[in-house]
Design an enzyme around this catalytic site. Sequence first.
Site, PDB file in Angstrom:
ATOM      1  N   ALA A  63      45.321 -82.696 -47.293  1.00  0.00           N
ATOM      2  CA  ALA A  63      44.817 -84.064 -47.299  1.00  0.00           C
ATOM      3  C   ALA A  63      45.405 -84.793 -48.510  1.00  0.00           C
ATOM      4  CB  ALA A  63      43.298 -84.035 -47.390  1.00  0.00           C
ATOM      5  N   GLY A 102      44.233 -79.672 -44.304  1.00  0.00           N
ATOM      6  CA  GLY A 102      44.372 -80.618 -43.200  1.00  0.00           C
ATOM      7  C   GLY A 102      45.699 -80.436 -42.467  1.00  0.00           C
ATOM      8  N   GLU A 105      45.106 -77.661 -40.076  1.00  0.00           N
ATOM      9  CA  GLU A 105      44.172 -78.177 -39.055  1.00  0.00           C
ATOM     10  C   GLU A 105      44.909 -79.070 -38.057  1.00  0.00           C
ATOM     11  OE1 GLU A 105      41.351 -79.625 -42.059  1.00  0.00           O
ATOM     12  OE2 GLU A 105      39.787 -78.534 -40.998  1.00  0.00           O
ATOM     13  N   GLU A 125      40.569 -74.985 -48.843  1.00  0.00           N
ATOM     14  CA  GLU A 125      39.506 -75.913 -49.265  1.00  0.00           C
ATOM     15  C   GLU A 125      38.431 -75.246 -50.109  1.00  0.00           C
ATOM     16  OE1 GLU A 125      40.984 -75.914 -46.397  1.00  0.00           O
ATOM     17  OE2 GLU A 125      41.322 -77.978 -45.723  1.00  0.00           O
TER      18      GLU A 125
END
Length: 697
Positions: A63, A102, A105, A125
């Site tokens: 992210a 992310g 993901e 994370e």
Amino acid sequence: MNDLVRYALDGNVAVLTVNNPPVNALGHGVRTGLKEGIERAIADHGVEAIALVCAGRTFFAGADIAEFGKPPVSPTLREVHEVMENCPKPIIAGIHGTALGGGLETALACHYRLAVPSARLGLPEVKLGILPGAGGTQRLPRLVGVEKAIEMICTGEPIGAHQAHQMGVVDAVTEGDLLAATIDFADHVVAEDLPLPRVRDRDRLIAEAARRPELFQAAREQFAKVKRNLMAPQHCISAIQAATEMDFDGGMRRERELFEELLKSDQSKAQRHFFFAERLASKIPDVPRDTPRREIATAAIVGAGTMGGGIAMNFANAGIPTVIVETSQEALDRGMATIRRNYERTAQKGRISASDVETRMGLLTPSLDLADVAGADIVIEAVFENMGLKKELFAKLDAIAKPGAILATNTSTLDVNEIAAATARPEDVIGLHFFSPANVMRLLEEVRGEKTAKEVIATCMDLAKRIGKVPVLAGVCHGFIGNRMLHAYFDQAYALLYEGCQPRDVDKAIHDFGFAMGPFAMADLAGLDVSWRIRKETGQTQPIADRLCEMGRFGQKTEAGFYRYSQYSRTPQPDPEVAAIVEEEGLKRHDARREIGAAEIVDRCMLALVNEGAKILEEGIALRASDIDVTYVYGYSFPVYRGGPMFWAGLMGLDKALETIKGFHAAGHGDVWQPAPLIERLVAEGRSFQDYDQAGG
Ligand SMILES: NC(=O)c1ccc[n+]([C@@H]2O[C@H](COP(=O)([O-])OP(=O)(O)OC[C@H]3O[C@@H](n4cnc5c(N)ncnc54)[C@H](O)[C@@H]3O)[C@@H](O)[C@H]2O)c1
């Protein structure tokens, strides 16, 4: 389309290339570009499949941390994933570099995934005290099973491409040109009319785990042990468990709730603070990024004792040929044998191969002749902690070392300026303070002398990273940042013994606070004799410890110190003999012994760090409060989920910290409790240590 995501056609394949250097973070612009790109490909009648790749050195590495803690802006990553997963045309991700957080993901929201052999994939994370909040906890277990998902998500450790392939995270590992391979794969999916598998629909592994709910309890217990007191791994397990108890959309909602809880927690605030603190520590305001570096191709270590051997291993691990100099054959043999034994142990655990052991040993050249340091680009001194000896040695090094070589001392306390003055090139001298065991501990405290050249600092900051260390810059004072604060901490630990505690009371409170061990267990591990010798040399006393040493109780190595140990166990056992000495010495100082609770023990020990830390900051010995935090987490095992002592004081409330410090002063616990003027000033201005760091003062 925006300029962060390029749309191009290769036959009937739409190629989306993301270009958001340096790491293709999934910021708002990239998310928008991705969504628009997919929508355009859907609308484009000529397009039958989509290849998603990233330009530059990596796939999406996560992210955009600049967006952390801010309200989500649409399209959110979850919204983009929904568009991707529901896309009627197959999307194939081509992964190189690192697919993290992310990034992974996003790959999991594609229909197929390819990776180059060097790619690494992970969901880190948890290291920021949060969980993968864009479907990672719901999709990964569907692909790889619950146990492997727990392992990957709760440790945050990435895996390599081949392992990812074996586990089913990627569909193929591809050699050669990634873009071409991704387009070929897309063509193949179209030609064979292959299905569009959505990870969310895969329920077999989830259903299997649902029949074994006990595995979640086992995982909770395991992570309660290895990640003691940490919330995030437990929340990750809850989110993964939700995947087995609810449908996909329900699981996604639960993942979001758990994510929000973590995001608001002090633990995550602390871990995110620490993430930035670590990266900031190597940036030195008056040493600009373009400062020239000196080349470090070879090294020399003087002294093959506890520290010298460990330091040499760091260099060998990094492939840097290193000479190790000792004064006697016996000391040299002992030092080299210890290094070999350490490597062999690591090899037995399977972390390096037998041939790695020989390669690394081969990079180390033992010597009894100081003249052999002449070719080294950096010389690190790790001889006894004695100023006379160090000055004599540096004068010799000055005569022997080649021009431009960096001359470093590993002293823990001594004046680096005085050592530098023993040479005619003080600008080349720097303190490189490693922590014991030097091959394991991540911290490297770099001590800047008055005359240390900027390029020496810049070179050593880079070098630290090369040898796997986290550098923090300190100025010259007794004990620099870390040991000067440690001194204040031990003073309080001892004071508590004199007032009413036993070693186990103090150690338990500090252990429960989150340290791996309390001060007295730590002293036993390090050995009580070293500081006893220093006290005798400097005319100081510490009656409890002195008496233990007089009895030959030097800690674990003599199976007795503040605790008793057996030949077979390093578990500290309280010893009535010590308890009696503690009481007796206590009653010499105080009229009576008093009951002291865990909260006071923690405040006394931790606020001693904070108050001394603030003085260190104000004196300019540390550049930032966050550097002090990095020093304590990496050098002294301060619990990372409290962010370091200075951040912890902020969580407590700096005003409350000040009030408590003043309370200790008023209670007669000594002048060390005179509040640091900086704390008083910050509280008066309503500012925190973080504000101080940001404003640069
Ligand atoms: N032990 C720790 O936890 C620790 C941590 C950080 C820094 N330090 C510092 O590192 C330095 C070394 O500490 P240590 O614990 O490794 O000590 P040590 O006693 O284990 O090793 C010192 C070694 O230096 C050798 N030596 C002495 N004079 C020499 C000379 N003129 N030339 C070559 N070799 C010589 C000795 O033979 C001995 O093997 C000290 O300055 C100490 O303060 C120690």
